[in-house]
Scaffold this motif. Structure first.
Motif, PDB file in Angstrom:
ATOM      1  N   TYR A  99       8.679   3.717   6.550  1.00 31.41           N
ATOM      2  CA  TYR A  99       7.355   3.747   7.175  1.00 31.41           C
ATOM      3  C   TYR A  99       7.369   3.264   8.627  1.00 31.41           C
ATOM      4  CZ  TYR A  99       5.343   4.565   2.569  1.00 31.41           C
ATOM      5  OH  TYR A  99       5.020   5.111   1.354  1.00 31.41           O
ATOM      6  N   PHE A 100       8.419   2.574   9.025  1.00 31.28           N
ATOM      7  CA  PHE A 100       8.442   1.951  10.342  1.00 31.28           C
ATOM      8  C   PHE A 100       9.365   2.744  11.267  1.00 31.28           C
ATOM      9  CE2 PHE A 100       7.299  -1.231   7.237  1.00 31.28           C
ATOM     10  CZ  PHE A 100       6.189  -1.813   7.822  1.00 31.28           C
ATOM     11  N   GLY A 101       8.810   3.799  11.894  1.00 33.47           N
ATOM     12  CA  GLY A 101       9.591   4.667  12.766  1.00 33.47           C
ATOM     13  C   GLY A 101       9.080   4.646  14.191  1.00 33.47           C
ATOM     14  N   GLU A 102       9.695   5.463  15.024  1.00 33.63           N
ATOM     15  CA  GLU A 102       9.367   5.493  16.454  1.00 33.63           C
ATOM     16  C   GLU A 102       8.005   6.105  16.754  1.00 33.63           C
ATOM     17  OE1 GLU A 102      12.469   7.276  18.740  1.00 33.63           O
ATOM     18  OE2 GLU A 102      13.990   5.915  17.944  1.00 33.63           O
ATOM     19  N   THR A 103       7.437   6.834  15.798  1.00 34.56           N
ATOM     20  CA  THR A 103       6.127   7.453  16.039  1.00 34.56           C
ATOM     21  C   THR A 103       5.083   6.926  15.048  1.00 34.56           C
ATOM     22  OG1 THR A 103       6.657   9.324  14.606  1.00 34.56           O
ATOM     23  CG2 THR A 103       7.134   9.580  16.970  1.00 34.56           C
ATOM     24  N   SER A 104       5.277   5.700  14.591  1.00 32.99           N
ATOM     25  CA  SER A 104       4.318   5.170  13.613  1.00 32.99           C
ATOM     26  C   SER A 104       3.788   3.800  14.035  1.00 32.99           C
ATOM     27  CB  SER A 104       4.962   5.075  12.228  1.00 32.99           C
ATOM     28  OG  SER A 104       6.036   4.169  12.235  1.00 32.99           O
ATOM     29  N   HIS A 105       2.513   3.636  13.762  1.00 28.79           N
ATOM     30  CA  HIS A 105       1.866   2.326  13.885  1.00 28.79           C
ATOM     31  C   HIS A 105       1.646   1.839  12.464  1.00 28.79           C
ATOM     32  CE1 HIS A 105       1.181   2.897  18.115  1.00 28.79           C
ATOM     33  NE2 HIS A 105       0.347   3.924  17.931  1.00 28.79           N
ATOM     34  N   SER A 106       1.928   0.576  12.236  1.00 30.44           N
ATOM     35  CA  SER A 106       1.733  -0.012  10.905  1.00 30.44           C
ATOM     36  C   SER A 106       0.835  -1.220  11.018  1.00 30.44           C
ATOM     37  CB  SER A 106       3.076  -0.414  10.300  1.00 30.44           C
ATOM     38  OG  SER A 106       3.890   0.722  10.131  1.00 30.44           O
ATOM     39  N   LEU A 107      -0.217  -1.224  10.192  1.00 31.14           N
ATOM     40  CA  LEU A 107      -1.121  -2.358  10.107  1.00 31.14           C
ATOM     41  C   LEU A 107      -0.982  -2.917   8.700  1.00 31.14           C
ATOM     42  CD1 LEU A 107      -2.636   0.061  11.914  1.00 31.14           C
ATOM     43  CD2 LEU A 107      -4.109  -1.894  12.344  1.00 31.14           C
ATOM     44  N   VAL A 108      -0.626  -4.181   8.593  1.00 26.72           N
ATOM     45  CA  VAL A 108      -0.270  -4.771   7.309  1.00 26.72           C
ATOM     46  C   VAL A 108      -1.197  -5.943   6.985  1.00 26.72           C
ATOM     47  CG1 VAL A 108       1.583  -5.768   5.919  1.00 26.72           C
ATOM     48  CG2 VAL A 108       2.146  -4.164   7.774  1.00 26.72           C
ATOM     49  N   GLU A 109      -2.043  -5.741   5.963  1.00 27.64           N
ATOM     50  CA  GLU A 109      -2.877  -6.830   5.457  1.00 27.64           C
ATOM     51  C   GLU A 109      -2.065  -7.641   4.458  1.00 27.64           C
ATOM     52  OE1 GLU A 109      -6.849  -5.892   4.136  1.00 27.64           O
ATOM     53  OE2 GLU A 109      -6.855  -4.023   5.278  1.00 27.64           O
ATOM     54  N   TRP A 110      -2.236  -8.952   4.473  1.00 24.00           N
ATOM     55  CA  TRP A 110      -1.545  -9.882   3.575  1.00 24.00           C
ATOM     56  C   TRP A 110      -0.023  -9.777   3.732  1.00 24.00           C
ATOM     57  CZ3 TRP A 110      -5.055 -13.165   1.834  1.00 24.00           C
ATOM     58  CH2 TRP A 110      -6.375 -12.713   1.709  1.00 24.00           C
ATOM     59  N   PRO A 111       0.488  -9.816   4.966  1.00 22.84           N
ATOM     60  CA  PRO A 111       1.934  -9.641   5.184  1.00 22.84           C
ATOM     61  C   PRO A 111       2.784 -10.749   4.563  1.00 22.84           C
ATOM     62  CG  PRO A 111       0.880 -10.424   7.183  1.00 22.84           C
ATOM     63  CD  PRO A 111      -0.224 -10.082   6.213  1.00 22.84           C
ATOM     64  N   GLU A 112       2.210 -11.906   4.372  1.00 21.13           N
ATOM     65  CA  GLU A 112       2.981 -13.014   3.779  1.00 21.13           C
ATOM     66  C   GLU A 112       3.467 -12.682   2.373  1.00 21.13           C
ATOM     67  OE1 GLU A 112      -1.404 -13.667   3.142  1.00 21.13           O
ATOM     68  OE2 GLU A 112      -0.172 -13.195   4.880  1.00 21.13           O
ATOM     69  N   ARG A 113       2.862 -11.713   1.732  1.00 18.11           N
ATOM     70  CA  ARG A 113       3.283 -11.302   0.387  1.00 18.11           C
ATOM     71  C   ARG A 113       4.484 -10.360   0.425  1.00 18.11           C
ATOM     72  NH1 ARG A 113      -1.763 -11.732  -3.523  1.00 18.11           N
ATOM     73  NH2 ARG A 113      -2.822 -13.371  -2.377  1.00 18.11           N
ATOM     74  N   GLY A 114       4.876  -9.931   1.611  1.00 14.91           N
ATOM     75  CA  GLY A 114       6.022  -9.030   1.748  1.00 14.91           C
ATOM     76  C   GLY A 114       7.172  -9.640   2.529  1.00 14.91           C
ATOM     77  N   ILE A 115       7.178 -10.960   2.649  1.00 15.70           N
ATOM     78  CA  ILE A 115       8.216 -11.642   3.424  1.00 15.70           C
ATOM     79  C   ILE A 115       9.600 -11.233   2.926  1.00 15.70           C
ATOM     80  CG2 ILE A 115       9.252 -13.906   3.892  1.00 15.70           C
ATOM     81  CD1 ILE A 115       6.446 -15.038   4.048  1.00 15.70           C
ATOM     82  N   GLY A 116      10.462 -10.955   3.888  1.00 13.89           N
ATOM     83  CA  GLY A 116      11.832 -10.570   3.584  1.00 13.89           C
ATOM     84  C   GLY A 116      12.030  -9.069   3.502  1.00 13.89           C
ATOM     85  N   PHE A 117      10.935  -8.309   3.409  1.00 13.69           N
ATOM     86  CA  PHE A 117      11.043  -6.856   3.283  1.00 13.69           C
ATOM     87  C   PHE A 117      10.297  -6.119   4.388  1.00 13.69           C
ATOM     88  CE2 PHE A 117      12.017  -8.537  -0.839  1.00 13.69           C
ATOM     89  CZ  PHE A 117      13.099  -7.773  -1.235  1.00 13.69           C
ATOM     90  N   LEU A 118       9.547  -6.844   5.201  1.00 17.68           N
ATOM     91  CA  LEU A 118       8.811  -6.232   6.307  1.00 17.68           C
ATOM     92  C   LEU A 118       9.529  -6.510   7.618  1.00 17.68           C
ATOM     93  CD1 LEU A 118       5.172  -7.383   5.418  1.00 17.68           C
ATOM     94  CD2 LEU A 118       6.116  -5.081   5.166  1.00 17.68           C
ATOM     95  N   PRO A 119       9.420  -5.589   8.573  1.00 16.92           N
ATOM     96  CA  PRO A 119       9.964  -5.889   9.903  1.00 16.92           C
ATOM     97  C   PRO A 119       9.087  -6.944  10.571  1.00 16.92           C
ATOM     98  CG  PRO A 119       8.745  -3.841   9.963  1.00 16.92           C
ATOM     99  CD  PRO A 119       8.775  -4.284   8.520  1.00 16.92           C
ATOM    100  N   PRO A 120       9.609  -7.596  11.584  1.00 14.55           N
ATOM    101  CA  PRO A 120       8.777  -8.571  12.304  1.00 14.55           C
ATOM    102  C   PRO A 120       7.585  -7.884  12.954  1.00 14.55           C
ATOM    103  CG  PRO A 120      11.066  -8.615  13.078  1.00 14.55           C
ATOM    104  CD  PRO A 120      10.944  -7.476  12.127  1.00 14.55           C
ATOM    105  N   ALA A 121       6.507  -8.620  13.076  1.00 11.25           N
ATOM    106  CA  ALA A 121       5.288  -8.082  13.694  1.00 11.25           C
ATOM    107  C   ALA A 121       5.386  -8.140  15.211  1.00 11.25           C
ATOM    108  CB  ALA A 121       4.077  -8.882  13.239  1.00 11.25           C
ATOM    109  N   ASP A 122       4.930  -7.072  15.858  1.00  8.61           N
ATOM    110  CA  ASP A 122       4.753  -7.114  17.301  1.00  8.61           C
ATOM    111  C   ASP A 122       3.570  -8.006  17.639  1.00  8.61           C
ATOM    112  OD1 ASP A 122       6.797  -5.168  18.270  1.00  8.61           O
ATOM    113  OD2 ASP A 122       5.629  -3.772  17.044  1.00  8.61           O
TER     114      ASP A 122
END
Length: 152
Positions: A99-122
């Motif tokens: 989901y995290f590519g060069e032409t994608s914006h990602s908005l993540v609600e409750w990111p603390e529940r995905g720690i270790g599997f999400l890229p760092p937030a801009d």
């Protein structure tokens, strides 16, 4: 320029409008973590973001599906809601990295529940109620995030 931006918003309409402005400020793929209590306005802000890039249909919360994709002419937008995620490893099974590519914006609600599997937030974006209004705090964590804040 500071790596923190704070804005006060009077109502849901201003929250949508801020989301639209935010989308226009993102000139490259951006990952935004959305923080705030239930009902704070995270999905409302996301609605503005998605509409700001040209989406004409409904923008709904992906509470039960974990992700709601929006395919637009120039961008893919992925709205994640990890509130009901029982184990962060579930993200690996759904192919989260795709989901995290060069032409994608990602908005993540409750990111603390995905720690270790999400890229760092801009950008870490926090919505909080201050009386009857909302206060939005954006913290840039990367050079891309700082560019977005400068564009706002």
């Amino acid at each position: 320029m500071s790596n923190i931006l704070i804005e006060k918003l009077e109502d849901a309409q201003q929250t949508v409008a801020f989301g639209q402005r935010l989308s226009q400020a993102c000139q490259q793929a951006t990952c935004i973590y959305l923080h705030g209590e239930l009902g704070a306005g995270k999905t409302t802000l996301t609605r503005g973001f998605v509409q700001g890039l040209g989406h004409k249909g409904n923008v709904k919360s992906p509470t039960y599906t974990l992700v709601e994709p929006y395919e637009l002419a120039d961008w893919q937008i992925y709205h994640f809601d990890l509130y009901r995620l029982s184990d962060p490893e579930e993200l690996e099974f759904m192919g989260i990295r795709d989901y995290f590519g060069e032409t994608s914006h990602s908005l993540v609600e409750w990111p603390e529940r995905g720690i270790g599997f999400l890229p760092p937030a801009d950008i870490d974006l926090t919505i909080a109620y201050v009386g009857e209004q909302r206060e939005i705090t954006l913290q840039a964590n990367t050079s891309n995030g700082l560019s977005v804040l400068n564009n706002l």
